[in-house]
Design a protein around this motif. Structure first.
Motif, PDB file in Angstrom:
ATOM      1  N   ILE A 177       0.834  -1.203   0.000  1.00  0.00           N
ATOM      2  CA  ILE A 177       0.000   0.000   0.000  1.00  0.00           C
ATOM      3  C   ILE A 177       0.871   1.256   0.000  1.00  0.00           C
ATOM      4  CG2 ILE A 177      -1.672   1.344   1.332  1.00  0.00           C
ATOM      5  CD1 ILE A 177      -2.860  -1.309   2.294  1.00  0.00           C
ATOM      6  N   LEU A 178       1.947   1.248   0.807  1.00  0.00           N
ATOM      7  CA  LEU A 178       2.842   2.400   0.893  1.00  0.00           C
ATOM      8  C   LEU A 178       3.538   2.655  -0.450  1.00  0.00           C
ATOM      9  CD1 LEU A 178       4.023   4.534   2.766  1.00  0.00           C
ATOM     10  CD2 LEU A 178       5.877   2.936   3.307  1.00  0.00           C
ATOM     11  N   GLU A 179       4.069   1.598  -1.071  1.00  0.00           N
ATOM     12  CA  GLU A 179       4.731   1.758  -2.361  1.00  0.00           C
ATOM     13  C   GLU A 179       3.732   2.213  -3.426  1.00  0.00           C
ATOM     14  OE1 GLU A 179       7.779   1.621  -3.247  1.00  0.00           O
ATOM     15  OE2 GLU A 179       8.784   0.724  -1.522  1.00  0.00           O
ATOM     16  N   MET A 180       2.553   1.664  -3.355  1.00  0.00           N
ATOM     17  CA  MET A 180       1.521   2.000  -4.329  1.00  0.00           C
ATOM     18  C   MET A 180       1.102   3.460  -4.205  1.00  0.00           C
ATOM     19  SD  MET A 180      -2.033  -0.068  -4.890  1.00  0.00           S
ATOM     20  CE  MET A 180      -3.300   0.511  -6.004  1.00  0.00           C
ATOM     21  N   SER A 181       0.989   3.964  -2.996  1.00  0.00           N
ATOM     22  CA  SER A 181       0.602   5.359  -2.794  1.00  0.00           C
ATOM     23  C   SER A 181       1.668   6.299  -3.339  1.00  0.00           C
ATOM     24  CB  SER A 181       0.361   5.640  -1.312  1.00  0.00           C
ATOM     25  OG  SER A 181       1.568   5.521  -0.572  1.00  0.00           O
ATOM     26  N   GLY A 182       2.957   5.914  -3.197  1.00  0.00           N
ATOM     27  CA  GLY A 182       4.038   6.738  -3.729  1.00  0.00           C
ATOM     28  C   GLY A 182       3.987   6.826  -5.245  1.00  0.00           C
ATOM     29  N   VAL A 183       3.751   5.684  -5.892  1.00  0.00           N
ATOM     30  CA  VAL A 183       3.671   5.669  -7.350  1.00  0.00           C
ATOM     31  C   VAL A 183       2.453   6.461  -7.824  1.00  0.00           C
ATOM     32  CG1 VAL A 183       3.380   4.210  -9.385  1.00  0.00           C
ATOM     33  CG2 VAL A 183       4.898   3.477  -7.542  1.00  0.00           C
ATOM     34  N   LEU A 184       1.338   6.300  -7.129  1.00  0.00           N
ATOM     35  CA  LEU A 184       0.125   7.028  -7.505  1.00  0.00           C
ATOM     36  C   LEU A 184       0.305   8.529  -7.336  1.00  0.00           C
ATOM     37  CD1 LEU A 184      -2.856   4.875  -6.184  1.00  0.00           C
ATOM     38  CD2 LEU A 184      -2.384   5.526  -8.537  1.00  0.00           C
ATOM     39  N   ARG A 185       1.014   8.935  -6.281  1.00  0.00           N
ATOM     40  CA  ARG A 185       1.258  10.356  -6.064  1.00  0.00           C
ATOM     41  C   ARG A 185       2.005  10.956  -7.248  1.00  0.00           C
ATOM     42  NH1 ARG A 185       4.059   9.871  -1.942  1.00  0.00           N
ATOM     43  NH2 ARG A 185       2.307   9.780  -0.489  1.00  0.00           N
ATOM     44  N   TYR A 186       2.975  10.208  -7.730  1.00  0.00           N
ATOM     45  CA  TYR A 186       3.740  10.679  -8.890  1.00  0.00           C
ATOM     46  C   TYR A 186       2.857  10.743 -10.129  1.00  0.00           C
ATOM     47  CZ  TYR A 186       7.191  10.768 -12.640  1.00  0.00           C
ATOM     48  OH  TYR A 186       7.907  11.098 -13.764  1.00  0.00           O
ATOM     49  N   MET A 187       2.035   9.705 -10.325  1.00  0.00           N
ATOM     50  CA  MET A 187       1.182   9.660 -11.504  1.00  0.00           C
ATOM     51  C   MET A 187       0.153  10.788 -11.514  1.00  0.00           C
ATOM     52  SD  MET A 187       0.312   5.649 -12.141  1.00  0.00           S
ATOM     53  CE  MET A 187       1.475   4.570 -12.971  1.00  0.00           C
ATOM     54  N   LEU A 188      -0.408  11.077 -10.344  1.00  0.00           N
ATOM     55  CA  LEU A 188      -1.503  12.028 -10.267  1.00  0.00           C
ATOM     56  C   LEU A 188      -1.042  13.476 -10.213  1.00  0.00           C
ATOM     57  CD1 LEU A 188      -3.836  10.148  -7.748  1.00  0.00           C
ATOM     58  CD2 LEU A 188      -4.181  10.424 -10.204  1.00  0.00           C
ATOM     59  N   TYR A 189       0.072  13.727  -9.550  1.00  0.00           N
ATOM     60  CA  TYR A 189       0.460  15.107  -9.288  1.00  0.00           C
ATOM     61  C   TYR A 189       1.767  15.545  -9.949  1.00  0.00           C
ATOM     62  CZ  TYR A 189      -3.091  14.498  -5.694  1.00  0.00           C
ATOM     63  OH  TYR A 189      -4.245  14.216  -5.036  1.00  0.00           O
ATOM     64  N   GLU A 190       2.717  14.651 -10.091  1.00  0.00           N
ATOM     65  CA  GLU A 190       4.037  15.061 -10.549  1.00  0.00           C
ATOM     66  C   GLU A 190       4.281  14.776 -12.026  1.00  0.00           C
ATOM     67  OE1 GLU A 190       7.195  13.746  -7.973  1.00  0.00           O
ATOM     68  OE2 GLU A 190       5.841  13.654  -6.260  1.00  0.00           O
ATOM     69  N   SER A 191       3.377  14.080 -12.665  1.00  0.00           N
ATOM     70  CA  SER A 191       3.595  13.732 -14.078  1.00  0.00           C
ATOM     71  C   SER A 191       2.558  14.378 -14.991  1.00  0.00           C
ATOM     72  CB  SER A 191       3.545  12.203 -14.255  1.00  0.00           C
ATOM     73  OG  SER A 191       2.253  11.720 -13.953  1.00  0.00           O
ATOM     74  N   LYS A 192       2.025  15.520 -14.566  1.00  0.00           N
ATOM     75  CA  LYS A 192       1.015  16.187 -15.384  1.00  0.00           C
ATOM     76  C   LYS A 192       1.620  16.930 -16.566  1.00  0.00           C
ATOM     77  CE  LYS A 192      -2.595  16.783 -11.903  1.00  0.00           C
ATOM     78  NZ  LYS A 192      -3.468  17.743 -11.192  1.00  0.00           N
ATOM     79  N   GLU A 193       2.898  17.256 -16.450  1.00  0.00           N
ATOM     80  CA  GLU A 193       3.550  17.943 -17.557  1.00  0.00           C
ATOM     81  C   GLU A 193       3.737  16.992 -18.741  1.00  0.00           C
ATOM     82  OE1 GLU A 193       4.171  21.167 -17.565  1.00  0.00           O
ATOM     83  OE2 GLU A 193       3.384  21.341 -15.531  1.00  0.00           O
ATOM     84  N   GLN A 194       3.874  17.584 -19.909  1.00  0.00           N
ATOM     85  CA  GLN A 194       4.079  16.758 -21.094  1.00  0.00           C
ATOM     86  C   GLN A 194       5.418  16.029 -21.029  1.00  0.00           C
ATOM     87  OE1 GLN A 194       4.367  18.722 -25.042  1.00  0.00           O
ATOM     88  NE2 GLN A 194       2.723  17.370 -25.667  1.00  0.00           N
ATOM     89  N   PHE A 195       6.424  16.672 -20.424  1.00  0.00           N
ATOM     90  CA  PHE A 195       7.736  16.060 -20.253  1.00  0.00           C
ATOM     91  C   PHE A 195       8.210  16.296 -18.821  1.00  0.00           C
ATOM     92  CE2 PHE A 195       7.472  17.017 -24.775  1.00  0.00           C
ATOM     93  CZ  PHE A 195       7.845  15.808 -25.333  1.00  0.00           C
ATOM     94  N   VAL A 196       8.931  15.331 -18.291  1.00  0.00           N
ATOM     95  CA  VAL A 196       9.473  15.410 -16.934  1.00  0.00           C
ATOM     96  C   VAL A 196      10.962  15.085 -16.984  1.00  0.00           C
ATOM     97  CG1 VAL A 196       7.282  14.769 -15.859  1.00  0.00           C
ATOM     98  CG2 VAL A 196       8.914  12.985 -16.481  1.00  0.00           C
ATOM     99  N   PRO A 197      11.730  15.463 -15.946  1.00  0.00           N
ATOM    100  CA  PRO A 197      13.160  15.109 -15.933  1.00  0.00           C
ATOM    101  C   PRO A 197      13.358  13.600 -15.993  1.00  0.00           C
ATOM    102  CG  PRO A 197      12.691  16.794 -14.304  1.00  0.00           C
ATOM    103  CD  PRO A 197      11.357  16.337 -14.820  1.00  0.00           C
ATOM    104  N   LEU A 198      14.311  13.167 -16.806  1.00  0.00           N
ATOM    105  CA  LEU A 198      14.568  11.741 -16.981  1.00  0.00           C
ATOM    106  C   LEU A 198      14.941  11.072 -15.658  1.00  0.00           C
ATOM    107  CD1 LEU A 198      15.026   9.225 -18.754  1.00  0.00           C
ATOM    108  CD2 LEU A 198      17.338  10.069 -19.197  1.00  0.00           C
ATOM    109  N   LYS A 199      15.775  11.732 -14.859  1.00  0.00           N
ATOM    110  CA  LYS A 199      16.209  11.149 -13.584  1.00  0.00           C
ATOM    111  C   LYS A 199      15.022  10.918 -12.649  1.00  0.00           C
ATOM    112  CE  LYS A 199      20.899  13.074 -13.761  1.00  0.00           C
ATOM    113  NZ  LYS A 199      21.874  13.993 -13.117  1.00  0.00           N
ATOM    114  N   LYS A 200      14.073  11.859 -12.655  1.00  0.00           N
ATOM    115  CA  LYS A 200      12.879  11.704 -11.823  1.00  0.00           C
ATOM    116  C   LYS A 200      12.032  10.530 -12.303  1.00  0.00           C
ATOM    117  CE  LYS A 200       9.998  13.098  -8.612  1.00  0.00           C
ATOM    118  NZ  LYS A 200      10.339  13.037  -7.165  1.00  0.00           N
ATOM    119  N   GLU A 201      11.908  10.402 -13.594  1.00  0.00           N
ATOM    120  CA  GLU A 201      11.116   9.301 -14.156  1.00  0.00           C
ATOM    121  C   GLU A 201      11.748   7.952 -13.828  1.00  0.00           C
ATOM    122  OE1 GLU A 201       7.953   7.576 -16.522  1.00  0.00           O
ATOM    123  OE2 GLU A 201       8.246   9.492 -15.490  1.00  0.00           O
TER     124      GLU A 201
END
Length: 332
Positions: A177-201
């Motif tokens: 659940i903890l790992e899943m929430s972290g991935v979802l947080r990224y999907m929902l809030y941090e990946s809204k831009e068309q492009f993101v930094p490669l290192k972050k991805e």
């Protein structure tokens, strides 16, 4: 209504034509009479460019446009020969005699054609800009829709797995659940831009892989190898995750042990090479992989975001499923 840019364009165009046709090479001066006639032709051309062209030519009513243009040119020549020239050149051959239709057209058509052609070119560029803007809007809307499909797809697969662990009262359920929430947080809030930094991805890719490794437990091995990334590059988010998700999903579906998944990421200059290989039991059909929502989604996104800048190869061989993706990335 004419825009300021178009008004400026018309002023520049008319000024150039005016200087070109009114300059007397023999006297090396601007001929005032030519200037007056050019202004007259310019006024007549307005009828072509702002009435006949939008009303008939742009609506593909070619015969109506041609007839209207002929009538207008004939009217221009008649006024010039019967009114203007007798007033400006009284008692002269030019003022008293009609030189013929051919000579009259040679004096009228070149100026009107150049001015009308300039307006036609301007309208074509304007229309192309509108088309480009519309295509960009459609493309962005399609990308937003495709990206929005990833989150439900991810949730659907992982909630099913989480439900199974919860029924078994597995001690790994809270960690999942903890790992899943972290991935979802990224999907929902941090990946809204068309492009993101490669290192972050790639960092989130590692979190995603750890989430799935919890589900495999001791049934196989997962290797994730990433070269040291030099420089700051950007990549479309959630592209690579889809291939990894397919690898885990179909390895687990096809076999209960000896799962092998190898994932590698290499960056050479601005070229990213991604490889993902997973095994599966003989007889297990991979048709669902080729037809999966996630895979179709990522293929469409690659076509939209990396036209002629990507190579995607997916092949099935020797009880393994191999994905190779090459992307030409841009620096941040």
């Amino acid at each position: 209504m004419i825009s300021k840019k178009e008004l400026l364009f018309q002023i520049v165009l008319h000024s150039i034509v005016l200087l070109f046709f009114s300059f007397d090479r023999n006297e090396e001066v601007i001929n005032v009479n030519r200037v007056l006639f050019l202004l007259y032709y310019s006024l007549a051309t307005i009828g072509v460019t702002y009435f006949l062209m939008p009303k008939y030519l742009y609506k593909q009513k070619y015969w109506q446009f041609f007839i209207g243009f002929v009538i207008l040119v004939a009217l221009v020549i008649c006024i010039e020969e019967l009114v203007l020239e007798p007033l400006m050149f009284p008692g002269t051959k030019r003022g008293d005699y009609f030189p013929g239709i051919y000579i009259a057209l040679l004096g009228t058509l070149p100026v009107m054609t150049i001015l009308a052609g300039g307006k036609f070119g301007w309208d074509a560029l304007k229309k192309q800009a509108q088309i480009d803007e519309l295509e960009s809007t459609i493309q962005e809307s399609e990308l937003q829709f495709l990206r929005s499909q990833i989150n439900p797809h991810f949730l659907f697969n992982n909630l099913n797995n989480l439900y199974s662990y919860a029924l078994q009262e597995s001690p790994k359920t809270p960690e999942i659940i903890l790992e899943m929430s972290g991935v979802l947080r990224y999907m929902l809030y941090e990946s809204k831009e068309q492009f993101v930094p490669l290192k972050k991805e790639l960092e989130q890719l590692g979190n995603f892989i750890r989430l799935y490794k919890l589900q495999i437990e001791d049934r196989g091995e997962v290797h994730f190898d990433v070269d040291k990334i030099e420089g700051e590059y950007k990549i479309a988010p959630l592209i690579l995750i889809v291939f990894i998700e397919n690898a885990f999903k179909h390895s687990q579906s096809g076999q209960s042990s000896d799962i092998e998944i190898d994932i590698s990421v290499r960056l050479s200059n601005s070229t990213l090479e991604f490889r993902c290989k997973n095994n599966y039991e003989p007889g297990f059909s991979l048709d669902s992989v080729a037809k999966g929502i996630g895979l179709k989604n990522v293929q469409k996104r690659l076509e939209l975001l990396y036209p002629k800048k990507h190579v995607l190869k997916i092949e099935e061989a020797d009880n393994s499923y191999n994905v190779y993706l090459k992307l030409e990335l841009e620096k941040v």
